[in-house]
Scaffold this active site. Sequence first.
Site, short mmCIF file in Angstrom:
data_model
loop_
_atom_site.label_atom_id
_atom_site.label_comp_id
_atom_site.label_asym_id
_atom_site.label_seq_id
_atom_site.Cartn_x
_atom_site.Cartn_y
_atom_site.Cartn_z
N HIS A 78 -55.62 -13.29 102.47
CA HIS A 78 -56.33 -12.10 102.92
C HIS A 78 -56.51 -11.07 101.82
O HIS A 78 -57.48 -10.32 101.80
CB HIS A 78 -55.66 -11.50 104.17
CG HIS A 78 -54.68 -10.41 103.91
ND1 HIS A 78 -53.35 -10.62 103.76
CD2 HIS A 78 -54.86 -9.08 103.77
CE1 HIS A 78 -52.73 -9.46 103.55
NE2 HIS A 78 -53.63 -8.52 103.55
N HIS A 99 -58.36 -1.40 102.98
CA HIS A 99 -57.52 -2.21 102.09
C HIS A 99 -57.07 -3.52 102.75
O HIS A 99 -56.80 -4.50 102.08
CB HIS A 99 -56.31 -1.42 101.61
CG HIS A 99 -55.23 -1.28 102.63
ND1 HIS A 99 -55.32 -0.38 103.67
CD2 HIS A 99 -54.05 -1.94 102.80
CE1 HIS A 99 -54.24 -0.50 104.43
NE2 HIS A 99 -53.46 -1.43 103.93
N ASP A 100 -57.01 -3.53 104.08
CA ASP A 100 -56.52 -4.72 104.78
C ASP A 100 -57.65 -5.53 105.40
O ASP A 100 -57.40 -6.40 106.23
CB ASP A 100 -55.56 -4.28 105.90
CG ASP A 100 -54.12 -4.45 105.49
OD1 ASP A 100 -53.90 -5.07 104.43
OD2 ASP A 100 -53.24 -3.98 106.22
N HIS A 153 -55.19 -5.77 96.39
CA HIS A 153 -54.42 -6.93 95.96
C HIS A 153 -53.10 -6.51 95.33
O HIS A 153 -53.08 -5.69 94.44
CB HIS A 153 -55.23 -7.77 94.97
CG HIS A 153 -54.77 -9.19 94.94
ND1 HIS A 153 -53.55 -9.54 94.42
CD2 HIS A 153 -55.35 -10.33 95.38
CE1 HIS A 153 -53.40 -10.85 94.53
NE2 HIS A 153 -54.47 -11.35 95.12
N ASP A 209 -49.52 2.37 101.79
CA ASP A 209 -49.40 1.16 102.60
C ASP A 209 -47.91 0.84 102.84
O ASP A 209 -47.47 0.61 103.97
CB ASP A 209 -50.09 0.01 101.85
CG ASP A 209 -50.14 -1.26 102.67
OD1 ASP A 209 -50.02 -1.18 103.91
OD2 ASP A 209 -50.31 -2.35 102.07
N LYS A 253 -57.70 -9.17 106.35
CA LYS A 253 -56.90 -9.72 107.44
C LYS A 253 -57.77 -10.31 108.54
O LYS A 253 -57.29 -11.10 109.36
CB LYS A 253 -56.02 -8.62 108.02
CG LYS A 253 -54.66 -8.58 107.41
CD LYS A 253 -53.68 -8.17 108.46
CE LYS A 253 -53.02 -6.89 108.14
NZ LYS A 253 -52.37 -6.21 109.16
#
Lengths: 380, 313
Positions: B185, B156-157, B207, B231, B160
């Site tokens: 990101h 999900h990240d 998002h 998260d 970054k």
Amino acid sequence: MSRRALVAVAGVLGLAGASVAHLAGSVTAGELALLAAGIVVGELLVLRLEDGSAVPLSFAVMIVLAASFEPNEYVITVLAAELTVFVLRTGARDRFTAEMLVARVAVAAATLGAYRGMQQLLDGRETVAATLATLGAVALAQLAVDLVARAVLRLGHSWTPRGRLAWLAVASSGMLMAIGLRGVDGRGDVGIWGPLLFSTPLLAAWYAFERLDAATRAYRQTIESLAMAPEFGGLVIPGHAQRVASLVVRLGEELGLPRKEIEDLEMAALLHHLGQVTLDDPEVSGRPDPQEVAGVTGRMLREIRPLAAAGDIVSGEADEPRRRLAVQVLRVASDFDDLTASGGTPWLDAIEALRSAPGFAYERRVLAALERVVSRSAGS
Amino acid sequence: MVSWVGAEVPGFLASSVTSAIAYTGSYALVFLGVSHMTARGRFSDLFRATAPSLVQQVPFAVLGFFIGRLYLELGAGVMLLIVVPILIAREMFASYLRVKEAHDETVKMLIQALEKKDRYTSGHSERVAKYAQYIGEEMHFGPARMERLRFAALMHDIGKLVVPNHLLNKPGKLTEDEFRRIRIHEQVSVQMLSNIEFLAPIAGAAHSDNTRFVPDDPKRPIEPYIVMIADAYDAMTSTRAYRKALPQEVAFQELRDKAGVQFHPDCVEALIRAIERRGERHGAGYEEHQEFEDAPEAGVGSAGLGDLLTSEA
């Protein structure tokens, strides 16, 4: 309609047709209705191969039809079923193209021809050995004609490692299904239940092929997606990883590298800049040294078992001659792309620039292969 | 030898099906009985876990009877024809498992290596994947859906990667411009996940515009909500560049306070239930990494939720 819905509709229509025919007193018509549905289902359920092509399960049903019915019944049933698939699947995502239809008709003709030929050759002898020989010859004829048709019509080649297993599964199941329907000299036949029941191992194989195909695609797309990270970060020119990956595959093939080495090389090409995202930002500490990027990325990939070989190629640390060649291929492809894509240098000048690099930095053999590969794609 | 033509085949089929069901039934009784005594699990759980594979045995048992008849009538040579596709199916399934394992290892290790970029969030993605799986289990997700949820949570990240290191590791508040650059990101994450076919339907999980709870929208998949809560929970219970970790109770309360507004209420309760049942403790005093002593105490409350979710400026 989705593939799943089409399979269900074909199955239901086949059963309905068989029931109507049975009530009307024609066992043969009922069996033909079910087998026609079997061909349609067999065109929808295909064994997917590495290169995106596929071996359809319908070949197995063709063997059953050829071994148990009159030629006119065979021709009408196969043609009707294949045309139905052609009409249904022309607009769909998994397209059944006109070329594919032609290839199928050729295979269908070979199936019938081989069966009739073997019957004549063996003088209609009905033993287990003679039946197995006949059906085996039919399967071989299918394979030969299918390979030729694919080559002529440019439908992708199915003679890959997975393709050989797919063909073997379809052929052996087709033979068993045929024996189940017709029996040998009055023994062992279980009527239409034969093809239905004896198709279960083939359906299990189809399921395993589907899972493998989905997993392979997911893995590949994940790598390709990660490969784009340095581009999104503005660290390399857009499309660099993808272009280099496709170039190293062509170079690897041109240089006769083994399949596994080409696969590792492709992974290496896709990910060879990934480590750059962990380094200090160019805006803070300037553009990083390419050696450092290769070192960081290589170390990172070597920690990951499935990518360890790709890590060796990226970091340039290789002892075996074959691996050293792969390292050279990646360097040449990456530098060539830097010159042509971002530098805008014409490809001939770019190769010349690589050739005259100081200290014989690039291996001649790889540069010669690059020239052949690039001039071929520039010509086509 | 008996001829099977005509009416005898349905009779044989009927007796094979009956025998196959009897065989599978008695096998199931013995298997479940012994497992129940040795594993001491609840009988209903055990039954639910094994029932599908037991049902799958029935057609293969029927097939076995027909193969037996074929063997008696035509001899062993024909048997080879049935062994070949079964072996090929097995081989392909083994390859499938190998590819799946390679995929798994690659994603896990790459994320681990890339997380080193941001010293405050190392191990974050794996923890988010763990919490997401807790919620998935509570909601009785099937294996395929669980797999997709896990990968979406792990990745999900991923966007970054494109954020410069000095921004990610900046202690204290970000300027408007820096915040805008960091927000990119999320778009990159969505774009990267959308390129992966099996994750595309839930790529929105990366998002924040798609993860804020919208009641009565059945068309939205629930996975993005799950990833967001996992998260947020991990963000609150670990120390970040801009503040220290919160105690678990505060994090739970924060999730419950925002349930129905920012978070999907069912997912919030599922996560809390799963963590409490396991007796796990996270947050202040229970952190994996204790070395970030220099982080400010600021940002308590929802402002620091979900790592960079909302501007503090």
